[in-house]
Design an enzyme around this catalytic site. Structure first.
Site, PDB file in Angstrom:
ATOM      1  N   ARG A  12      34.327 -39.832  -4.866  1.00 32.84           N
ATOM      2  CA  ARG A  12      34.182 -41.381  -4.950  1.00 32.84           C
ATOM      3  C   ARG A  12      34.664 -42.109  -3.908  1.00 32.84           C
ATOM      4  O   ARG A  12      35.887 -41.758  -3.437  1.00 32.84           O
ATOM      5  CB  ARG A  12      34.813 -41.958  -6.233  1.00 32.84           C
ATOM      6  CG  ARG A  12      34.517 -43.227  -6.771  1.00 32.84           C
ATOM      7  CD  ARG A  12      34.966 -43.380  -7.993  1.00 32.84           C
ATOM      8  NE  ARG A  12      34.413 -42.974  -8.993  1.00 32.84           N
ATOM      9  CZ  ARG A  12      33.324 -43.328  -9.878  1.00 32.84           C
ATOM     10  NH1 ARG A  12      32.764 -44.197  -9.641  1.00 32.84           N
ATOM     11  NH2 ARG A  12      33.108 -42.501 -10.833  1.00 32.84           N
ATOM     12  N   GLU A  40      20.543 -44.058   9.608  1.00 27.68           N
ATOM     13  CA  GLU A  40      20.452 -42.838  10.284  1.00 27.68           C
ATOM     14  C   GLU A  40      20.261 -41.841   9.113  1.00 27.68           C
ATOM     15  O   GLU A  40      21.064 -42.079   8.303  1.00 27.68           O
ATOM     16  CB  GLU A  40      21.523 -42.578  10.909  1.00 27.68           C
ATOM     17  CG  GLU A  40      21.582 -41.043  11.731  1.00 27.68           C
ATOM     18  CD  GLU A  40      22.735 -40.945  12.529  1.00 27.68           C
ATOM     19  OE1 GLU A  40      22.795 -39.760  13.200  1.00 27.68           O
ATOM     20  OE2 GLU A  40      23.660 -41.698  12.829  1.00 27.68           O
ATOM     21  N   ASN A  54      20.393 -31.453   7.666  1.00 28.84           N
ATOM     22  CA  ASN A  54      20.864 -30.177   8.054  1.00 28.84           C
ATOM     23  C   ASN A  54      19.792 -29.140   7.667  1.00 28.84           C
ATOM     24  O   ASN A  54      19.467 -29.040   6.426  1.00 28.84           O
ATOM     25  CB  ASN A  54      22.214 -30.031   7.244  1.00 28.84           C
ATOM     26  CG  ASN A  54      23.335 -30.781   8.116  1.00 28.84           C
ATOM     27  OD1 ASN A  54      23.485 -30.880   8.935  1.00 28.84           O
ATOM     28  ND2 ASN A  54      23.571 -31.483   6.993  1.00 28.84           N
ATOM     29  N   MET A  96      25.431 -59.083 -14.283  1.00 28.31           N
ATOM     30  CA  MET A  96      25.088 -59.409 -12.764  1.00 28.31           C
ATOM     31  C   MET A  96      23.505 -59.591 -13.021  1.00 28.31           C
ATOM     32  O   MET A  96      22.883 -58.474 -12.655  1.00 28.31           O
ATOM     33  CB  MET A  96      25.537 -58.593 -11.910  1.00 28.31           C
ATOM     34  CG  MET A  96      27.030 -58.527 -11.805  1.00 28.31           C
ATOM     35  SD  MET A  96      27.887 -57.725 -10.747  1.00 28.31           S
ATOM     36  CE  MET A  96      27.311 -58.174  -8.996  1.00 28.31           C
ATOM     37  N   ARG A 155      23.475 -38.063   4.827  1.00 26.34           N
ATOM     38  CA  ARG A 155      23.065 -36.788   4.732  1.00 26.34           C
ATOM     39  C   ARG A 155      21.925 -36.503   3.938  1.00 26.34           C
ATOM     40  O   ARG A 155      22.063 -37.214   2.715  1.00 26.34           O
ATOM     41  CB  ARG A 155      24.200 -35.905   4.749  1.00 26.34           C
ATOM     42  CG  ARG A 155      24.978 -35.668   5.710  1.00 26.34           C
ATOM     43  CD  ARG A 155      26.149 -34.766   5.699  1.00 26.34           C
ATOM     44  NE  ARG A 155      26.923 -34.787   6.738  1.00 26.34           N
ATOM     45  CZ  ARG A 155      27.964 -35.482   7.094  1.00 26.34           C
ATOM     46  NH1 ARG A 155      28.246 -36.507   6.137  1.00 26.34           N
ATOM     47  NH2 ARG A 155      28.713 -35.379   8.212  1.00 26.34           N
ATOM     48  N   GLU A 188      21.295 -51.300  -3.427  1.00 27.24           N
ATOM     49  CA  GLU A 188      21.457 -52.757  -4.330  1.00 27.24           C
ATOM     50  C   GLU A 188      20.287 -53.566  -3.794  1.00 27.24           C
ATOM     51  O   GLU A 188      19.927 -53.450  -2.386  1.00 27.24           O
ATOM     52  CB  GLU A 188      22.744 -53.422  -3.940  1.00 27.24           C
ATOM     53  CG  GLU A 188      22.754 -54.768  -4.626  1.00 27.24           C
ATOM     54  CD  GLU A 188      24.142 -55.513  -4.259  1.00 27.24           C
ATOM     55  OE1 GLU A 188      24.182 -56.616  -4.673  1.00 27.24           O
ATOM     56  OE2 GLU A 188      24.796 -54.830  -3.739  1.00 27.24           O
ATOM     57  N   HIS A 233      27.306 -48.208  -1.995  1.00 30.68           N
ATOM     58  CA  HIS A 233      26.023 -48.454  -1.638  1.00 30.68           C
ATOM     59  C   HIS A 233      25.489 -48.994  -0.376  1.00 30.68           C
ATOM     60  O   HIS A 233      26.313 -49.771   0.252  1.00 30.68           O
ATOM     61  CB  HIS A 233      25.374 -49.288  -2.912  1.00 30.68           C
ATOM     62  CG  HIS A 233      25.903 -50.418  -2.897  1.00 30.68           C
ATOM     63  ND1 HIS A 233      26.998 -50.883  -3.732  1.00 30.68           N
ATOM     64  CD2 HIS A 233      25.521 -51.929  -2.439  1.00 30.68           C
ATOM     65  CE1 HIS A 233      27.338 -52.018  -3.624  1.00 30.68           C
ATOM     66  NE2 HIS A 233      26.362 -52.794  -2.713  1.00 30.68           N
TER      67      HIS A 233
END
Length: 162
Positions: A101, A76, A80, A136, A15, A151, A105
């Site tokens: 939560r 997609e 709204n 990382m 959204r 990411e 991602h």
């Protein structure tokens, strides 16, 4: 009988507050292409994907729309109507903070992580995590205009961040 070996992960929906801002981000920053727009009475869905996934070049939007359910990797964006001009609208939960939560991602692979990150810097993209930060070192995270995490990693780990 349905054969699960034929199933594909087709698309993910976000959204969004403002389609002009979000579509520009996904097209200009990430290289996706909007190929279909579907309006409802109080919302509009926009479908974007990387052009290479349609299996041919120079296809019309109608030809791409006809192929959309036979490919993977579609995004997609659901707008709204009215959120883009509502000063009280606080945005949607990205899934990475409380409350809400859960979702984390999406991930995009790139040809060269360092060059992509430099390009994102040049375009003013906001980073959540750069490759040189944290443990990382082979990934980055950027934010889209609605705060969703994306990411970024090299499509060839041998040429990932050095």
């Amino acid at each position: 009988m349905s054969d699960p070996s034929t199933y594909k992960f087709n698309h993910t929906m976000f959204r969004i507050k403002d389609p002009k801002v979000s579509i520009e981000f996904y097209e200009k920053v990430l290289g996706m292409e909007k190929f279909k727009e579907s309006a409802g009475s109080d919302f509009t869905n926009f479908f974007l994907a990387f052009p290479s996934g349609f299996g041919g070049s120079n296809l019309s939007d109608d030809e791409k729309a006809a192929k959309m359910f036979n490919r993977e990797g579609i995004l997609e964006l659901c707008h709204n109507h009215g959120t883009e001009s509502d000063s009280n609208f606080k945005g949607y939960a990205s899934g990475n903070e409380e409350p809400g939560r859960g979702f984390g991602h999406i991930a995009i692979t790139v040809d060269d992580l360092d060059a992509a990150c430099k390009r994102f810097d040049d375009l003013g993209v906001k980073f959540k995590k750069r490759p040189e930060e944290g443990r990382m070192r082979h990934i980055a995270f950027i934010y889209d205009p609605d705060g969703y995490w994306i990411e970024i990693l090299a499509n060839n780990r041998d040429v990932a961040h050095k």
